[in-house]
Design an enzyme around this catalytic site. Structure first.
Site, PDB file in Angstrom:
ATOM      1  N   HIS A 202       9.378  -4.028   3.170  1.00  0.00           N
ATOM      2  CA  HIS A 202       9.098  -4.083   1.753  1.00  0.00           C
ATOM      3  C   HIS A 202      10.165  -4.636   1.022  1.00  0.00           C
ATOM      4  O   HIS A 202      10.215  -5.512   0.273  1.00  0.00           O
ATOM      5  CB  HIS A 202       8.252  -2.919   1.255  1.00  0.00           C
ATOM      6  CG  HIS A 202       7.329  -2.265   1.800  1.00  0.00           C
ATOM      7  ND1 HIS A 202       7.209  -1.344   2.683  1.00  0.00           N
ATOM      8  CD2 HIS A 202       5.863  -3.154   1.797  1.00  0.00           C
ATOM      9  CE1 HIS A 202       5.844  -1.236   3.174  1.00  0.00           C
ATOM     10  NE2 HIS A 202       5.260  -2.207   2.667  1.00  0.00           N
TER      11      HIS A 202
ATOM     12  N   MET B 191       0.964  -1.331  -0.025  1.00  0.00           N
ATOM     13  CA  MET B 191       0.050  -0.058   0.006  1.00  0.00           C
ATOM     14  C   MET B 191       0.800   1.330  -0.179  1.00  0.00           C
ATOM     15  O   MET B 191       0.332   2.371   0.404  1.00  0.00           O
ATOM     16  CB  MET B 191      -1.076  -0.070   1.200  1.00  0.00           C
ATOM     17  CG  MET B 191      -1.948  -1.070   1.030  1.00  0.00           C
ATOM     18  SD  MET B 191      -3.356  -0.745   2.126  1.00  0.00           S
ATOM     19  CE  MET B 191      -2.654  -0.552   3.771  1.00  0.00           C
TER      20      MET B 191
ATOM     21  N   GLY C 294       4.670 -10.052   4.681  1.00  0.00           N
ATOM     22  CA  GLY C 294       5.452  -9.959   6.003  1.00  0.00           C
ATOM     23  C   GLY C 294       4.650 -10.617   6.857  1.00  0.00           C
ATOM     24  O   GLY C 294       3.480 -10.803   7.086  1.00  0.00           O
ATOM     25  N   GLU C 295       5.776 -11.077   7.848  1.00  0.00           N
ATOM     26  CA  GLU C 295       5.392 -11.700   9.362  1.00  0.00           C
ATOM     27  C   GLU C 295       4.805 -10.727  10.152  1.00  0.00           C
ATOM     28  O   GLU C 295       3.949 -11.387  11.241  1.00  0.00           O
ATOM     29  CB  GLU C 295       6.527 -12.344   9.648  1.00  0.00           C
ATOM     30  CG  GLU C 295       6.461 -13.514  10.825  1.00  0.00           C
ATOM     31  CD  GLU C 295       7.602 -14.200  11.109  1.00  0.00           C
ATOM     32  OE1 GLU C 295       7.227 -15.520  11.734  1.00  0.00           O
ATOM     33  OE2 GLU C 295       8.423 -13.573  11.231  1.00  0.00           O
ATOM     34  N   LYS C 296       4.783  -9.407   9.976  1.00  0.00           N
ATOM     35  CA  LYS C 296       4.490  -8.559  11.194  1.00  0.00           C
ATOM     36  C   LYS C 296       3.094  -8.864  11.203  1.00  0.00           C
ATOM     37  O   LYS C 296       2.387  -8.698  12.616  1.00  0.00           O
ATOM     38  CB  LYS C 296       4.792  -7.241  10.652  1.00  0.00           C
ATOM     39  CG  LYS C 296       4.334  -6.039  11.770  1.00  0.00           C
ATOM     40  CD  LYS C 296       4.683  -4.492  11.582  1.00  0.00           C
ATOM     41  CE  LYS C 296       3.833  -3.891  10.611  1.00  0.00           C
ATOM     42  NZ  LYS C 296       2.627  -3.831  10.736  1.00  0.00           N
ATOM     43  N   ASP C 297       2.140  -8.877  10.040  1.00  0.00           N
ATOM     44  CA  ASP C 297       0.726  -9.235  10.241  1.00  0.00           C
ATOM     45  C   ASP C 297       0.561 -10.613   9.990  1.00  0.00           C
ATOM     46  O   ASP C 297       0.056 -11.090   9.026  1.00  0.00           O
ATOM     47  CB  ASP C 297       0.012  -8.409   9.398  1.00  0.00           C
ATOM     48  CG  ASP C 297      -1.518  -8.410   9.817  1.00  0.00           C
ATOM     49  OD1 ASP C 297      -2.067  -9.267  10.376  1.00  0.00           O
ATOM     50  OD2 ASP C 297      -2.244  -7.429   9.376  1.00  0.00           O
TER      51      ASP C 297
END
Length: 280
Positions: free
Chosen positions: A43, A36, A152-155
């Protein structure tokens, strides 16, 4: 100068769906990184991972309105297209896709619904959020047909839901990239740019306390609820934050049974009106 010109010509900036279809028609090993915008090192890590195992990489920049359950959040979401394009040029990305809302949502799709067991963590507090995420990614995958997609693993909950949905429907493999953190351990996020200096520093302190909690729970799983309760009280007392959730779930099916299973500590809180999420 000559090499810079060749470099810019190699990267294709695409705005129309028809142009995208033509451009990637013969790409059999295509990696897709949906974003986004407001790009950062997180990223970059996903793009590098795609470039390592795919012949070509496509990055989309699209602030998807349907995944925002708060209109203000959608309007204030950080945007800097000029900076993002410069960032992607330096990474030697093959394709950049910049669709409009009309392009993406022109075709009607069946509504996606989460089941009761999936309405946990962010899904519980952001009604319609993951339905919007799954819908837009469904549309992207249908259009692009990438061999691989990178998230990504953050979410982690988002990755968990998307992987199951996309891999069941398409021949696209969904890969996860490790969370990239700042020097103060705060997970990189586009929303971090909305934090003032004080909130940024305090979020770093909170992150370190959460990391410590994860280690304590790993050593004493039977008492994990008490450990979480104690830290929630400590954080609420010492910081001006609103905690939405702080809980442990196993990584196999995201239920709360963590004994003898791999698990993560999930957290979401507001600080200075900015919502941050993380997992450890």
């Amino acid at each position: 100068m000559f090499y810079l010109l060749i470099f810019l010509l190699q990267m294709k900036l695409i705005k129309l769906k028809t142009d995208l279809i033509k451009a990637i028609k013969f790409d059999k090993s295509l990696g897709f990184v949906p974003t986004m915008g407001s790009l950062h090192e997180g990223h970059k890590a996903l793009i590098k991972k795609s470039q390592k195992i795919c012949k070509k990489t496509l990055v989309s920049i699209f602030v998807n309105p349907t995944q925002f359950n708060n209109k203000k959040d959608y309007k204030t979401y950080p945007k800097n297209l000029k900076k993002d394009l410069s960032y992607l040029r330096k990474l030697n990305v093959d394709y950049i896709y910049l669709p409009t809302i009309t392009q993406i949502y022109l075709k009607k799709h069946d509504k996606i619904k989460l089941n009761k067991s999936q309405n946990i963590l962010c899904a519980k507090f952001r009604k319609g959020h993951f339905e919007g995420v799954l819908d837009v990614l469904d549309r992207f995958i249908e259009l692009i047909s990438p061999q691989k997609m990178f998230m990504g693993e953050k979410d982690f909950q988002q990755f968990f839901l998307v992987k199951k949905y996309i891999e069941n429907k398409y021949n696209t493999k969904v890969y996860v990239g490790k969370t990239i953190r700042d020097k103060n351990k705060l997970a990189l996020s586009s929303r971090n740019s909305l934090l003032n200096k004080k909130s940024f520093n305090e979020s770093g302190i909170i992150t370190k306390k959460l990391l410590k909690l994860k280690n304590e729970i790993s050593k004493n799983r039977k008492n994990y609820k008490k450990l979480i309760f104690n830290l929630k009280n400590e954080l609420s007392k010492n910081f001006d934050i609103k905690i939405e959730y702080l809980e442990c779930r196993n990584t196999q099916n995201l239920n709360t049974s963590i004994l003898k299973k791999p698990f993560k500590l999930f957290a979401a809180y507001y600080i200075n009106n900015v919502r941050l999420i993380d997992n450890f």
